[in-house]
Design a protein around this motif. Structure first.
Motif, short mmCIF file in Angstrom:
data_model
loop_
_atom_site.label_atom_id
_atom_site.label_comp_id
_atom_site.label_asym_id
_atom_site.label_seq_id
_atom_site.Cartn_x
_atom_site.Cartn_y
_atom_site.Cartn_z
N UNK A 164 48.34 -25.16 -6.42
CA UNK A 164 47.52 -24.07 -6.97
C UNK A 164 48.00 -23.67 -8.37
N UNK A 165 49.04 -24.32 -8.85
CA UNK A 165 49.60 -24.00 -10.17
C UNK A 165 48.56 -24.07 -11.28
N UNK A 166 47.70 -25.11 -11.34
CA UNK A 166 46.73 -25.17 -12.44
C UNK A 166 45.65 -24.10 -12.37
N UNK A 214 50.63 -24.97 -20.12
CA UNK A 214 51.61 -25.01 -19.05
C UNK A 214 51.28 -26.08 -18.02
N UNK A 215 49.99 -26.33 -17.80
CA UNK A 215 49.60 -27.36 -16.85
C UNK A 215 50.02 -28.74 -17.34
N UNK A 274 47.37 -33.63 -14.27
CA UNK A 274 48.42 -32.96 -13.50
C UNK A 274 48.29 -33.28 -12.02
N UNK A 275 47.09 -33.19 -11.49
CA UNK A 275 46.90 -33.49 -10.07
C UNK A 275 47.18 -34.95 -9.77
N UNK A 276 46.85 -35.84 -10.69
CA UNK A 276 47.18 -37.25 -10.51
C UNK A 276 48.69 -37.43 -10.40
#
Length: 331
Positions: free
Chosen positions: A3-5, A12-13, A150-152
């Motif tokens: 959930x960070x992004x 930051x992401x 980022x998710x990748x």
């Protein structure tokens, strides 16, 4: 982490989160070799650089005279194979020695590859390297977009961490740890010590190759400066800083490294970053030889005695309840 992004800015992401995961993966390859196999290699960034250069040469970049323009997924597949084979070749040379000799051999290989890329213009475009290397599309998803990238990185990192956690508990993983602790005894028991060590280098090479592919897509470029001697040492600092005993350690070390890299310049000049990271490294290691993970375990251990005062059923303390002997005395 997932959930960070959702609440972080694109800076930051991508600049903090994605970079932490990419460097953590490369550091994880060294952590696996050193923690599970007892083999310290300073060429893990070199192996990541081999994968990155293969993506640039075989795929598309701004250097049209060298890049072959292959399909991204084909270039990535070949890059991972080449990086794994390179790691096995380095391992075949380095496992013949131990201790400081192994470190010096892998360092020499890393330095040699750095000068090869810097001085060779026909294949590596010299000190300029390759730029304009964009992440591919996955169906309709642009993997170059900060949150998608980022998710990748997060998914790949999670798969690698869970995979190594399982591998360390497997028959091979336990055998590798036995080789780490006492190679002669394991050989006398019938284990092929050389095969175990070469397989460890192959696994670490594949992980470093994956990190190298993500690294070139993160930077959109690759050059000799990315695989310099400083970069080789940084991977070692990241792995040791986080802790070598658990796969999550290098990601903690990478997070601290990236945060210092991005925000220490607010207090110190960029030229003094190595001095800052060196001082932090010494403070952490002197406080805990196991790095940040060791500090966390010490913190948990300091809190745990307070929890022991409570019984499992949620009571406050066993002293609040009369013992059978005290009941007899009252009777």
């Amino acid at each position: 982490m997932s959930i960070y992004p959702l609440f972080a800015s694109p800076f930051f992401v991508f600049q903090i989160g994605a970079q932490t995961l990419v460097l953590g993966l490369i550091g994880l390859s060294l952590s696996f070799l050193a923690g599970s196999g007892g083999m310290v290699s300073l060429s893990q960034m070199t192996i990541a650089g081999v994968a990155a250069y293969m993506v640039a040469i075989l795929g598309s970049s701004s250097v049209d005279t060298i890049s072959l323009g292959w399909a991204p997924w084909l270039a990535i597949s070949v890059a991972l194979v080449v990086s794994t084979v390179t790691a096995v070749a380095i391992g075949a040379l380095s496992i013949r020695t131990e201790g400081i000799r192994t470190i010096m051999i892998t360092l020499a290989i890393g330095v040699a590859f750095f000068y090869l890329t810097q001085q060779n213009y026909a294949a590596f475009n010299g000190f300029q390297g390759f730029s304009g290397i964009d992440a591919p599309m996955l169906f309709a998803i642009d993997l170059g977009e900060p949150r998608a990238f980022y998710y990748l990185c997060l998914v790949i990192s999670a798969l690698v961490v869970f995979g190594l956690s399982y591998l360390n508990r497997s028959t091979y993983g336990i055998g590798l740890q036995g080789v780490r602790d006492n190679a002669r005894r394991m050989a006398s028991l019938g284990f092929n010590v050389t095969a175990h060590r070469l397989m460890a280098h192959a696994i670490a090479g594949l992980i470093a190759g994956v990190g190298g592919v993500l690294f070139v897509y993160y930077n959109h470029r690759i050059s000799p400066g990315s695989i310099s001697t400083a970069a080789l040492i940084n991977v070692l600092v990241i792995a040791v800083l986080g802790g070598l005993r658990h796969p999550i350690g290098p990601f903690l070390g990478a997070a601290l490294f990236v945060l210092l890299q991005n925000f220490a310049i607010d207090f110190f000049s960029r030229e003094r970053f190595n001095l800052v990271i060196g001082a932090v490294f010494l403070i952490v290691i002197f406080s805990s030889p196991d790095g940040l993970l060791g500090l966390w375990e010490r913190l948990r251990a300091s809190v745990r005695p307070d929890a022991r005062r409570h019984n499992p059923t949620g009571g406050t303390s066993s002293s609040n309840h009369p013992s059978p002997d005290s009941n007899r005395r009252h009777k």
